[in-house]
Design an enzyme around this catalytic site. Structure first.
Site, short mmCIF file in Angstrom:
data_model
loop_
_atom_site.label_atom_id
_atom_site.label_comp_id
_atom_site.label_asym_id
_atom_site.label_seq_id
_atom_site.Cartn_x
_atom_site.Cartn_y
_atom_site.Cartn_z
N HIS A 76 19.30 23.04 -11.77
CA HIS A 76 20.66 23.50 -11.05
C HIS A 76 22.05 21.90 -11.36
CE1 HIS A 76 18.33 25.74 -7.53
NE2 HIS A 76 18.87 26.66 -8.33
N ASP A 79 22.47 19.96 -8.53
CA ASP A 79 21.40 19.16 -8.12
C ASP A 79 21.74 17.64 -8.71
OD1 ASP A 79 19.92 21.35 -6.52
OD2 ASP A 79 18.41 21.19 -8.92
#
Length: 410
Positions: A76, A79
């Site tokens: 992501h 992340d």
């Protein structure tokens, strides 16, 4: 006798080695398997769970994937990049660091995805009523496309986890679907422009469905709903949009994952596949492949091998909270990869099995009733052949446990 702390890691490593059945890194690299940043770095937190592990930076995740032989990495945006660094010079600095780590450890980025469910700005989803929320979501989605191109990815995945409601009547579902389509359209438009600027192909944009969690009612809860959305006429470039089904997400609402994948294959939209395991009609526990449903997994992989699926297998699972940081690297990831490889190769053996081939051919040949035969005559002609359905299922079990090679007990 109690096991002192300084002897626990050696014990884990020794028993792991005694388990056997592992593959060397060079074998693992032959498969299109990807390791997500969020899975390796998962700290064990959840709605009712405090973290049980330490945070792991992306450099360590990429290093570990390269060491055990997982050739691809996924992430992501948030992340690896704090939300307030996105779309700034700080993002570019982080992307450069990611690129260096990937090159250093022989790992490539296969997929990027946009977090549109965790930050409070998405409390009412990325397709909320407020136009400024939707405009921000479109920028985020377009930005993830650019990150994907920066890292050489081939896929972008979208999980609209908060696209729904907690209280019925609070939103207009038809309008929400149109607003969601606007975000996907923005991502595809930016993709076309960036791909042309850089002289490379566009990404494959993949939608991921989930029947429930985190909101009470999700508007696009299944892969079938996603297929209907792609064909709804709301997307500017439906040819750029396909599916990323997740094995457990299909089980959560009581579906057969294999049947859902078959429908995606028929539509030409099975482009990416998140692999894990869990229990039907339960919540999203995200266990490692084959720990709960190995026979079902064998059937899934037989279908994919039979129909030439060549897309990624993304290890979208969460190591249990009881597993330490050391155990994540030594047990969770390598054993999940190795179970997948074993099941994939067993599936290939099943596809070529002479018993299954002859039984399948006989069922397709039928009993030879005349073309103008009546219903009772057709039933009589095929009655005994239909017993082969159960025989095929038994044969698959034999192949799974090695009984066809002489493994018996007694």
């Amino acid at each position: 006798m109690p096991i002192p702390q300084d002897q626990q890691i050696p014990l884990v490593d020794r028993l792991t080695e005694l388990s056997g059945g592992s593959y060397p890194p060079e074998t693992r690299r032959k498969y299109f398997i990807s390791g997500p940043q969020w899975a390796y770095a998962y700290e064990g937190q959840a709605l009712f769970h405090a973290p049980t592990r330490n945070a792991v930076p992306f450099e360590e995740v990429i290093r570990a994937l390269g060491e055990i032989g997982v050739p691809w990495w996924t992430t992501h945006d948030t992340d690896v990049i704090p939300t307030d660094h996105l779309m700034t010079d700080r993002q570019a600095e982080t992307v450069d660091r990611i690129r260096s780590a990937l090159q250093q450890h022989g790992v490539r980025c296969s997929m990027v995805t946009c977090e549109t469910f965790h930050h409070p700005v998405f409390a009412a989803s990325a397709a909320a009523e407020a136009p400024e929320v939707r405009a921000y979501a479109a920028r985020r989605l377009s930005n993830v496309v650019e990150i994907g191109h920066d890292l050489g990815a081939g896929f972008a995945v979208y999980w609209p986890g908060t696209l729904g409601y907690m209280i019925q009547g609070a939103i207009d579902e038809t309008q929400t679907l149109r607003w969601f389509a606007d975000g996907i359209n923005a991502a595809c438009a930016r993709d076309i422009a960036v791909a042309e600027e850089r002289g490379r192909g566009t990404l494959k944009h993949c939608l991921e469905a989930k029947p429930f969690e985190p909101v009470s009612q999700i508007i696009l809860p299944s892969s079938d709903a996603m297929l209907a959305f792609i064909g709804s006429g709301l997307l500017t470039h439906p040819e750029m949009v396909g599916l990323n089904p997740e094995y457990l997400h299909e089980l959560m609402w009581g579906a057969a994952c294999r049947a859902a994948l078959a429908r995606a294959l028929v539509c030409g939209k099975l482009w990416h596949f998140d692999i894990n395991d869990g229990y039907p009609l339960k919540h999203d526990v995200d266990l490692g492949v084959g720990l709960v449903n190995p026979l079902d997994w064998l059937n899934v992989l037989i279908l994919l091998r039979s129909h030439g699926y060549e897309g990624p297998f993304n290890l979208d699972f969460k190591p249990p909270r009881t597993t330490s940081n050391h155990g994540v690297f030594k047990i969770s990831f390598p054993t999940a990869v190795d179970r997948f490889i074993t099941l994939w190769e067993i599936a290939g053996e099943a596809v070529e099995d002479p018993v299954i081939q002859e039984a399948g051919a006989a069922l397709k040949a039928g009993g030879g009733a005349p073309a103008v035969a009546g219903a009772d005559e057709i039933v009589t002609a095929n009655r005994e052949l239909l017993s082969l359905h159960e025989l095929i299922a038994h044969r698959l079990f034999q192949i799974l446990i090695g009984q066809h090679r002489g493994r018996v007990f007694g």
